[in-house]
Design a protein around this motif. Sequence first.
Motif, PDB file in Angstrom:
ATOM      1  N   ALA A 200       0.839  -1.201   0.000  1.00  0.00           N
ATOM      2  CA  ALA A 200       0.000   0.000   0.000  1.00  0.00           C
ATOM      3  C   ALA A 200       0.874   1.251   0.000  1.00  0.00           C
ATOM      4  N   TYR A 201       1.916   1.252   0.819  1.00  0.00           N
ATOM      5  CA  TYR A 201       2.860   2.375   0.869  1.00  0.00           C
ATOM      6  C   TYR A 201       3.451   2.640  -0.515  1.00  0.00           C
ATOM      7  N   THR A 202       3.921   1.591  -1.166  1.00  0.00           N
ATOM      8  CA  THR A 202       4.609   1.723  -2.447  1.00  0.00           C
ATOM      9  C   THR A 202       3.655   2.088  -3.575  1.00  0.00           C
ATOM     10  N   SER A 203       2.387   1.720  -3.445  1.00  0.00           N
ATOM     11  CA  SER A 203       1.419   1.972  -4.514  1.00  0.00           C
ATOM     12  C   SER A 203       1.167   3.451  -4.746  1.00  0.00           C
ATOM     13  N   ASP A 204       1.573   4.321  -3.812  1.00  0.00           N
ATOM     14  CA  ASP A 204       1.381   5.769  -3.988  1.00  0.00           C
ATOM     15  C   ASP A 204       2.548   6.408  -4.719  1.00  0.00           C
ATOM     16  N   TYR A 205       3.615   5.638  -4.975  1.00  0.00           N
ATOM     17  CA  TYR A 205       4.710   6.102  -5.823  1.00  0.00           C
ATOM     18  C   TYR A 205       4.334   5.906  -7.295  1.00  0.00           C
ATOM     19  N   ASN A 206       4.792   6.791  -8.145  1.00  0.00           N
ATOM     20  CA  ASN A 206       4.718   6.671  -9.601  1.00  0.00           C
ATOM     21  C   ASN A 206       3.329   6.872 -10.206  1.00  0.00           C
ATOM     22  N   ILE A 207       2.262   6.680  -9.425  1.00  0.00           N
ATOM     23  CA  ILE A 207       0.937   6.600 -10.032  1.00  0.00           C
ATOM     24  C   ILE A 207       0.407   7.961 -10.480  1.00  0.00           C
ATOM     25  N   LEU A 208       0.422   8.974  -9.625  1.00  0.00           N
ATOM     26  CA  LEU A 208      -0.147  10.261 -10.015  1.00  0.00           C
ATOM     27  C   LEU A 208       0.718  10.968 -11.047  1.00  0.00           C
ATOM     28  N   VAL A 209       2.027  10.851 -10.925  1.00  0.00           N
ATOM     29  CA  VAL A 209       2.917  11.523 -11.869  1.00  0.00           C
ATOM     30  C   VAL A 209       2.691  11.016 -13.287  1.00  0.00           C
ATOM     31  N   THR A 210       2.201   9.771 -13.427  1.00  0.00           N
ATOM     32  CA  THR A 210       1.913   9.240 -14.762  1.00  0.00           C
ATOM     33  C   THR A 210       0.824  10.053 -15.454  1.00  0.00           C
ATOM     34  N   ALA A 211      -0.085  10.638 -14.668  1.00  0.00           N
ATOM     35  CA  ALA A 211      -1.162  11.449 -15.247  1.00  0.00           C
ATOM     36  C   ALA A 211      -0.633  12.728 -15.886  1.00  0.00           C
ATOM     37  N   LEU A 212       0.602  13.125 -15.564  1.00  0.00           N
ATOM     38  CA  LEU A 212       1.211  14.295 -16.200  1.00  0.00           C
ATOM     39  C   LEU A 212       1.724  13.979 -17.608  1.00  0.00           C
ATOM     40  N   GLN A 213       1.978  12.707 -17.890  1.00  0.00           N
ATOM     41  CA  GLN A 213       2.681  12.356 -19.128  1.00  0.00           C
ATOM     42  C   GLN A 213       1.971  12.820 -20.408  1.00  0.00           C
ATOM     43  N   ASP A 270       6.636 -13.506 -11.957  1.00  0.00           N
ATOM     44  CA  ASP A 270       6.154 -14.694 -12.664  1.00  0.00           C
ATOM     45  C   ASP A 270       4.785 -14.490 -13.303  1.00  0.00           C
ATOM     46  N   GLY A 271       4.269 -13.234 -13.288  1.00  0.00           N
ATOM     47  CA  GLY A 271       3.043 -12.918 -13.998  1.00  0.00           C
ATOM     48  C   GLY A 271       1.776 -12.990 -13.187  1.00  0.00           C
ATOM     49  N   LYS A 272       1.875 -13.236 -11.900  1.00  0.00           N
ATOM     50  CA  LYS A 272       0.688 -13.334 -11.048  1.00  0.00           C
ATOM     51  C   LYS A 272       0.190 -11.930 -10.694  1.00  0.00           C
ATOM     52  N   LEU A 273      -1.103 -11.664 -10.905  1.00  0.00           N
ATOM     53  CA  LEU A 273      -1.681 -10.371 -10.545  1.00  0.00           C
ATOM     54  C   LEU A 273      -1.887 -10.326  -9.036  1.00  0.00           C
ATOM     55  N   ILE A 274      -1.138  -9.472  -8.363  1.00  0.00           N
ATOM     56  CA  ILE A 274      -1.135  -9.391  -6.905  1.00  0.00           C
ATOM     57  C   ILE A 274      -2.181  -8.395  -6.404  1.00  0.00           C
ATOM     58  N   ALA A 275      -2.266  -7.235  -7.057  1.00  0.00           N
ATOM     59  CA  ALA A 275      -3.157  -6.183  -6.569  1.00  0.00           C
ATOM     60  C   ALA A 275      -3.531  -5.246  -7.707  1.00  0.00           C
ATOM     61  N   SER A 276      -4.639  -4.534  -7.536  1.00  0.00           N
ATOM     62  CA  SER A 276      -5.061  -3.475  -8.453  1.00  0.00           C
ATOM     63  C   SER A 276      -5.217  -2.179  -7.660  1.00  0.00           C
ATOM     64  N   VAL A 277      -4.980  -1.059  -8.332  1.00  0.00           N
ATOM     65  CA  VAL A 277      -4.981   0.247  -7.670  1.00  0.00           C
ATOM     66  C   VAL A 277      -5.735   1.249  -8.544  1.00  0.00           C
ATOM     67  N   ALA A 278      -6.431   2.174  -7.923  1.00  0.00           N
ATOM     68  CA  ALA A 278      -7.012   3.326  -8.623  1.00  0.00           C
ATOM     69  C   ALA A 278      -6.792   4.560  -7.762  1.00  0.00           C
ATOM     70  N   GLN A 279      -6.418   5.643  -8.397  1.00  0.00           N
ATOM     71  CA  GLN A 279      -6.209   6.884  -7.656  1.00  0.00           C
ATOM     72  C   GLN A 279      -6.642   8.080  -8.501  1.00  0.00           C
ATOM     73  N   GLU A 280      -7.268   9.059  -7.843  1.00  0.00           N
ATOM     74  CA  GLU A 280      -7.523  10.341  -8.475  1.00  0.00           C
ATOM     75  C   GLU A 280      -6.718  11.390  -7.712  1.00  0.00           C
ATOM     76  N   GLY A 281      -6.088  12.274  -8.467  1.00  0.00           N
ATOM     77  CA  GLY A 281      -5.247  13.277  -7.830  1.00  0.00           C
ATOM     78  C   GLY A 281      -5.458  14.654  -8.408  1.00  0.00           C
TER      79      GLY A 281
END
Length: 288
Positions: A200-213, A270-281
């Motif tokens: 959960a801690y790590t999931s807040d890295y990289n995600i919102l900045v991608t919306a700037l791309q 190995d390709g296993k889906l561990i978690a899904s995330v959604a964020q609005e910023g």
Amino acid sequence: MKNTKQLIDLIHLREIDTQLFIGKSESVGSLNVFGGQVLAQALNAAYRTVAEDRFCHSLHGYFILPGNLEKDIVYKVQLVRDGGSFTTRYVTAEQDGNSIFVLAASFQKEESGFDFQGNMPEVPLPETLFSWEEIYEQTKEFLPKSFGEFLSLERPVIFKPTVINNPLEKIDLPPMQNVWFKFKEMNEGVTIQHFHEILAYTSDYNILVTALQPHASKAHFGNTQMASLDHAMWFHRKPDDFSGWFLYSIEVPSTSNSRGLTNGKIFSQDGKLIASVAQEGLMRQKVK
């Protein structure tokens, strides 16, 4: 923070009462408390009130006010429901008597059933890529100061983007990003609860900045006010190895009204889906 143990220690709250906890903060380079830290600490508070045989399968949080790095955060847990299969908790994070974050989390007993997932994207392997620290060492002579300071910070997580974008090149970029990450010095005592919290801690890295791309030709950190508004996460499967590489595959379905919506999927190598995330910023253009 240098390793996973220090990250787990930061997330693990001091218990004041059975439903009341206190947390400290550490900076990740911003002036305010990192949203991923509050998210993970709130999940820790909720987990501390749940039976050991139940594991978080979903959480939904709202960031209300910026957190002060110099002040303790008080976490109050409301026991919403304890059912036959599911448990629900509501957590409020406060500073100076004001709510800065709220979390609703649901926990479930382990059950068997149907199993399906989509495929992991085909991307270069992490062993062939450069980490943030390595990118910084090779580019620090010409990077913008704020960007260089961010890349050079010591973290308990290693990040390796599959594509390295040049921040000095003013062109719009695809509305997606793939980043490998790995926790430093993972020890054998890490539980699934610990793993959910550090994920959960790590999931807040990289995600919102991608919306700037999609707007990179004109938008950047210097002229855009950015902040997480809400964050949702679903835990699907337990990885076979907590110490391995994970791929964070992020897409941007929409940016509008000074907000950006991002979706992420976290896969084990190995390709296993561990978690899904959604964020609005928030993505508000600063007035000159």
